[in-house]
Design a protein around this motif. Structure first.
Motif, PDB file in Angstrom:
ATOM      1  N   LEU A   7      64.581  22.855 -52.504  1.00  0.00           N
ATOM      2  CA  LEU A   7      65.133  22.999 -53.846  1.00  0.00           C
ATOM      3  C   LEU A   7      64.389  22.091 -54.832  1.00  0.00           C
ATOM      4  CD1 LEU A   7      67.328  24.589 -52.451  1.00  0.00           C
ATOM      5  CD2 LEU A   7      69.058  23.204 -53.579  1.00  0.00           C
ATOM      6  N   GLN A  11      68.413  22.278 -59.216  1.00  0.00           N
ATOM      7  CA  GLN A  11      68.960  23.409 -58.457  1.00  0.00           C
ATOM      8  C   GLN A  11      70.118  22.955 -57.578  1.00  0.00           C
ATOM      9  OE1 GLN A  11      65.421  25.179 -56.591  1.00  0.00           O
ATOM     10  NE2 GLN A  11      65.920  27.022 -57.798  1.00  0.00           N
ATOM     11  N   ARG A  12      71.083  23.877 -57.423  1.00  0.00           N
ATOM     12  CA  ARG A  12      72.239  23.554 -56.606  1.00  0.00           C
ATOM     13  C   ARG A  12      72.359  24.538 -55.454  1.00  0.00           C
ATOM     14  NH1 ARG A  12      77.436  23.566 -58.964  1.00  0.00           N
ATOM     15  NH2 ARG A  12      76.759  25.244 -60.335  1.00  0.00           N
ATOM     16  N   GLY A  13      73.008  24.090 -54.399  1.00  0.00           N
ATOM     17  CA  GLY A  13      73.196  24.979 -53.266  1.00  0.00           C
ATOM     18  C   GLY A  13      74.455  24.624 -52.511  1.00  0.00           C
ATOM     19  N   GLN A  38      78.943  21.510 -51.941  1.00  0.00           N
ATOM     20  CA  GLN A  38      77.872  21.830 -52.886  1.00  0.00           C
ATOM     21  C   GLN A  38      76.977  20.618 -53.084  1.00  0.00           C
ATOM     22  OE1 GLN A  38      78.842  23.612 -56.556  1.00  0.00           O
ATOM     23  NE2 GLN A  38      79.955  25.324 -55.635  1.00  0.00           N
ATOM     24  N   GLU A  40      73.352  19.113 -55.177  1.00  0.00           N
ATOM     25  CA  GLU A  40      72.407  19.345 -56.262  1.00  0.00           C
ATOM     26  C   GLU A  40      71.249  18.373 -56.088  1.00  0.00           C
ATOM     27  OE1 GLU A  40      73.960  18.542 -60.169  1.00  0.00           O
ATOM     28  OE2 GLU A  40      71.955  18.539 -61.040  1.00  0.00           O
ATOM     29  N   ARG A  73      72.595  27.698 -49.260  1.00  0.00           N
ATOM     30  CA  ARG A  73      72.557  28.975 -49.964  1.00  0.00           C
ATOM     31  C   ARG A  73      72.455  28.617 -51.442  1.00  0.00           C
ATOM     32  NH1 ARG A  73      76.298  31.921 -52.555  1.00  0.00           N
ATOM     33  NH2 ARG A  73      77.942  30.451 -52.032  1.00  0.00           N
ATOM     34  N   LEU A  74      71.400  29.085 -52.074  1.00  0.00           N
ATOM     35  CA  LEU A  74      71.152  28.733 -53.467  1.00  0.00           C
ATOM     36  C   LEU A  74      72.268  29.286 -54.347  1.00  0.00           C
ATOM     37  CD1 LEU A  74      68.897  27.247 -54.973  1.00  0.00           C
ATOM     38  CD2 LEU A  74      67.917  29.478 -55.519  1.00  0.00           C
ATOM     39  N   ILE A  75      72.790  28.414 -55.220  1.00  0.00           N
ATOM     40  CA  ILE A  75      73.813  28.863 -56.162  1.00  0.00           C
ATOM     41  C   ILE A  75      73.095  29.103 -57.483  1.00  0.00           C
ATOM     42  CG2 ILE A  75      75.902  28.220 -57.418  1.00  0.00           C
ATOM     43  CD1 ILE A  75      76.572  26.385 -55.049  1.00  0.00           C
ATOM     44  N   SER A  76      73.217  30.339 -58.000  1.00  0.00           N
ATOM     45  CA  SER A  76      72.471  30.659 -59.223  1.00  0.00           C
ATOM     46  C   SER A  76      72.961  29.775 -60.358  1.00  0.00           C
ATOM     47  CB  SER A  76      72.657  32.138 -59.572  1.00  0.00           C
ATOM     48  OG  SER A  76      74.030  32.417 -59.621  1.00  0.00           O
ATOM     49  N   GLU A  77      72.003  29.372 -61.174  1.00  0.00           N
ATOM     50  CA  GLU A  77      72.341  28.467 -62.279  1.00  0.00           C
ATOM     51  C   GLU A  77      73.147  29.180 -63.355  1.00  0.00           C
ATOM     52  OE1 GLU A  77      68.411  25.944 -62.433  1.00  0.00           O
ATOM     53  OE2 GLU A  77      68.729  27.519 -60.973  1.00  0.00           O
ATOM     54  N   GLY A  78      73.849  28.386 -64.117  1.00  0.00           N
ATOM     55  CA  GLY A  78      74.574  28.886 -65.288  1.00  0.00           C
ATOM     56  C   GLY A  78      75.988  29.310 -64.972  1.00  0.00           C
TER      57      GLY A  78
END
Lengths: 78, 769
Positions: A7, A11-13, A38, A40, A73-78
């Motif tokens: 990452l 980016q967060r996951g 979670q 980051e 698992r990548l968490i989509s931003e926003g």
């Protein structure tokens, strides 16, 4: 399923699995870094290693080699 | 009825304000508890509340009670009442950070399994309030099954309520039940428990089951044989098959318990606010700005231990000299006076002289640690240190060692991993410290900075001497990590705590503790070493005719004093007569033959005290040993005098300068005056005299005459690598709690120094041809 070390800052996951040396895995758990949490990536050290991450309300520094066993698992931003 | 004394243990994560709470409760009534076989120290304090005396033990900050080393095991054993030195605590206070309860209560949940009454001290409630975090303490207490008390340790708020809760918990004496583990885990642990006939507490049996490869497992296998390994493995396999694999089962059980308590008691804002720590971290761990600020901080720190400490150190030396002179003037010549002045006063002075550097470095370290920057420094430097098997935490101790290894070694306490800490301690003395500088300056001045040689050469040689340390230390560290201090790779995961304002009281306390520890524990060893070397250079103090050297020297000195004016007069007259007379003035008359003879005699007499001193030291026990050991020094290009000077510098490297002075009949030379333009005239003259004497003495000898430069380099390389510093060895003893490590350090560094010096001389000899 990227590893945490892949990452980039910002980016967060969500942690899917924590593997590696038992002592290391246990330390991750003790610091609140466990499956379902979670994370980051906050920053990289000047030479790209170690990385600074946030998990819960804690900031941790871990080496890339140590972060390699953590898949997210990548968490989509926003 | 309550007993009059309560033992209370304080447990918490690092950076929770645990030490602040400990200090706030126990004030100045503290002492340090040592435990045989381990390097941890625990602070013990005492306070009274309502007629009850409370003995408070501050356990080392930890994230968990899963011990991975003997050091970590001490805390667990103490809590279980298994340390003979301490009674089992009546109450455990678990201190947690209000802004991060989700994580801190994990340790609390482990503490709840100890079978002791527990009180939770929720610290930093102000920071939590600032982040919009609201806590319901009644709900928290109910869910945890133990009283939870809000406090602000740094402001002393809530301490009365806390001590009240501690007393009540002790009175009740009931232990909480803690989180409930899955049925299968409980039955597995119970079955394992049967192996030990009740000799091992249930708490440890459970730890052995959970902590794969942990210290409890190792210890139990050592006690009960390898059969236990198979039983542990099969129990773990059973758990894994049912979906309760260790260590995950513990984390899930405890965090579920913690979360249900937090859900009931804590209200957090939906979107966490951006904290000051976020803003500061964005700069301080930034790849460019973070690095620049780090370099600036390190420069400031280094400069302060190198430069700011100097005036203080100089005044300590002057004070020591003044006291020594004062004692000399009131006591008769003899071994007792010499012991007092050259042994004791000199020794105490050379212990105290380290204090300014220690205090300044510890002020820096206390501030950097308290405000949270120390962890960031380790984060930034980790990649630089990892190639030699160390972590970023070793950087500051090693950098400080460039000024002086003593504070550097003392500051390795920031390194939690024992093997990393020991490796750092063992290589720290290789860093080129300021005590080596006078040796370098003297020999570079005498042999390298000669007229005709390039102006950049002295600087280059000095730089090379520093580079020896920077090159050899990482290599030795790597070797140690692969051999003697080999072990499972340590975990480098590190918390970067929230930034906080450092407290001046805490900083002063750290400085005081470091200074006291050094002066008392290390100081006595240093003093003893100084006195031994002094004695070796003092005895025997009679010449071949049985006359006392000190008495002869005093007599010779008195004669010099009496004739000072006459000598000066004759010298001036002699000089004047040799000058071309100014125009219109009569030429000065030449000295008469009588006057010439008198001048010669007086000059000879003036040199006599230094000559006698040289003769005495050359015949001393150390001098004779050096003569006998000359074959050992020969491969390095040294004669026995260089060898004696090197051996006499065991208390401290810079002593070699003074010893050279004595052995070469120039008298005791102050190492600080070498190469210092601002030194007093007399000291400067002596230093210049020594430079000349070294050149002349070496020129007389066939080996050192021809190979002056290789021999000078060989001496410098020896001093770059050797551990001729009693203070360093004393501090290593204190920090490692064993004589083994200072002995090892001395042995390996002396070997390296010898080989390095030999290589330098032999190669240099070939080059010179």
């Amino acid at each position: 399923m990227p590893a945490l070390a892949e990452l980039s800052p910002g980016q967060r996951g969500e942690v899917l699995s924590v593997t590696g040396d038992p002592a290391l895995v246990q330390r991750f758990y003790e610091l609140g870094l466990l499956e379902g949490e979670q994370v980051e990536v906050i920053a990289l050290a000047p030479l790209g290693d170690p990385i600074e991450i946030r998990v819960g309300n804690s900031r941790l520094s871990l080496r890339r080699a140590e972060a390699a066993g953590i898949s997210v698992r990548l968490i989509s931003e926003g | 009825m309550l007993t009059a004394t309560l033992t209370v243990a304080l447990v918490g994560n690092p950076n929770t304000g645990k030490s602040t709470l400990f200090n706030a409760l126990s004030g100045l009534r503290q002492k340090v508890g040592n435990y045989p076989g381990v390097t941890v120290e625990m602070k013990k304090g005492q306070f009274s509340t309502d007629g009850v005396t409370v003995d408070l033990i501050d356990l080392p900050g930890t994230y968990s009670l899963a011990a991975r080393s003997p050091d970590e095991m001490v805390a667990v054993d103490l809590l279980l009442g298994r340390r003979p030195e301490e009674p089992r605590p009546s109450v455990v206070v678990s201190i947690v950070d209000a802004t991060n309860l989700d994580r801190h209560l994990y340790l609390t949940s482990q503490v709840c399994d100890l079978g002791l009454p527990v009180v939770v001290a929720v610290n930093m409630t102000d920071a939590a309030a600032a982040q919009g975090i609201k806590l319901d303490y009644a709900a928290l207490s109910e869910r945890l099954g133990v009283p939870a008390v809000p406090i602000q340790a740094n402001k002393g708020i809530g301490l009365t309520e806390l001590t009240k809760a501690i007393r009540e918990a002790a009175e009740k004496g009931s232990a909480p039940s803690g989180p409930a583990f899955p049925e299968l885990f409980e039955s597995g642990a119970a079955e394992l428990q049967k192996e030990f006939n009740g000799e091992v507490p249930a708490f440890l049996v459970r730890r052995a089951l959970i902590d794969i490869g942990g210290y409890t497992e190792q210890w139990l296998i050592e006690q009960h044989g390898n059969g236990l390994q198979a039983k542990l493995t099969s129990a773990r396999e059973k758990l894994a098959a049912a979906g309760h694999a260790v260590p995950g089962v513990e984390a899930r059980t405890r965090f579920a318990w913690v979360r249900s308590a937090v859900a009931a008691a804590v209200t957090k804002p939906a979107v966490p606010p951006v904290t000051w720590t976020d803003r500061i971290d964005a700069v301080l761990t930034h790849r460019l700005w973070g690095m620049l600020i780090f370099l600036a901080v390190m420069f400031l720190m280094f400069q302060s231990i190198f430069q700011w400490a100097k005036p203080l150190m100089d005044s300590i030396s002057s004070g020591q000299e003044a006291i020594g002179k004062g004692v000399e003037s009131v006591m008769p010549v003899g071994p007792l006076r010499a012991l007092l002045v050259d042994g004791v006063i000199n020794g105490v002075g050379s212990v105290l002289v380290f204090l300014p550097q220690i205090l300044i470095l510890f002020a820096f370290i206390a501030i950097l640690e308290d405000c949270g920057y120390m962890a960031r420094a380790a984060f930034l430097m980790d990649r630089v240190m990892s190639p030699c098997g160390l972590s970023g935490k070793s950087f500051i101790p090693l950098l400080s060692s460039v000024a002086c290894a003593i504070p550097g070694i003392m500051s390795t306490r920031v390194i939690e991993n024992r093997r990393d800490r020991f490796t750092t301690i063992l290589v720290a003395p290789l860093m080129s410290c300021s005590a080596r500088l006078p040796v370098y300056v003297l020999l570079i001045g005498a042999f390298i900075a000669k007229p005709g040689s390039p102006s950049w050469l002295p600087g280059l040689v000095l730089f090379a001497m520093y580079m020896i340390g920077f090159t050899v230390a990482p290599l030795v560290a790597l070797t140690l990590k692969r051999t003697l201090l080999h072990g499972a790779p340590p975990v480098f995961v590190m918390e970067l705590p929230a930034y906080r304002r450092p407290k001046i009281g805490a900083v002063l306390r750290r400085m005081w503790e470091a200074g006291k520890a050094f002066t008392i524990r290390a100081g006595t060893i240093i003093l003893a070493a100084m006195i031994v070397v002094w004695a070796l250079l003092y005895f025997p103090y009679t010449d071949a005719n049985g006359e006392s050297y000190p008495a002869r020297i005093e007599k010779a000195e008195d004669a010099v004093k009496e004739n000072t004016d006459r000598l000066k007069e004759l010298k001036e007259k002699d000089e004047a007569s040799k000058k071309e007379p100014a125009e219109g003035e009569p030429a000065s008359p030449a000295l008469t033959d009588d006057e010439k003879a008198e001048l010669e005699k007086l000059e000879e007499a003036a040199a006599l005290p230094d000559k006698l001193n040289g003769e005495w030291k050359r015949n001393s026990l150390l001098g004779r040993t050096g003569l006998w050991m000359e074959p050992v020094f020969r491969p390095l290009g040294w004669d026995w005098k260089i060898g004696v000077a090197a051996m006499a510098s065991f208390p401290a490297r810079e002593v070699i300068v003074g010893t050279f002075g004595i052995l070469y009949d120039v008298g005791d030379v102050d190492p600080k005056a070498v190469g210092d333009d601002k030194a007093e005239d007399e000291a400067k003259e002596k230093a210049a005299g020594l430079t000349k004497a070294v050149q002349e003495e070496w020129a007389k000898d066939p080996v050192r005459g021809k190979y002056g430069v290789p021999v000078a380099l060989s001496v410098m390389v020896f001093f770059a690598l050797c551990c001729q510093c009693a203070a360093t060895l004393a501090v290593i003893k204190r920090e490692t709690k064993s004589w083994l490590w200072p002995a090892f350090t001395f042995a390996y560094m002396t070997t390296l120094a010898y080989l390095g010096a030999m290589l330098t001389f032999q190669v240099g000899r070939l080059v010179v041809g």
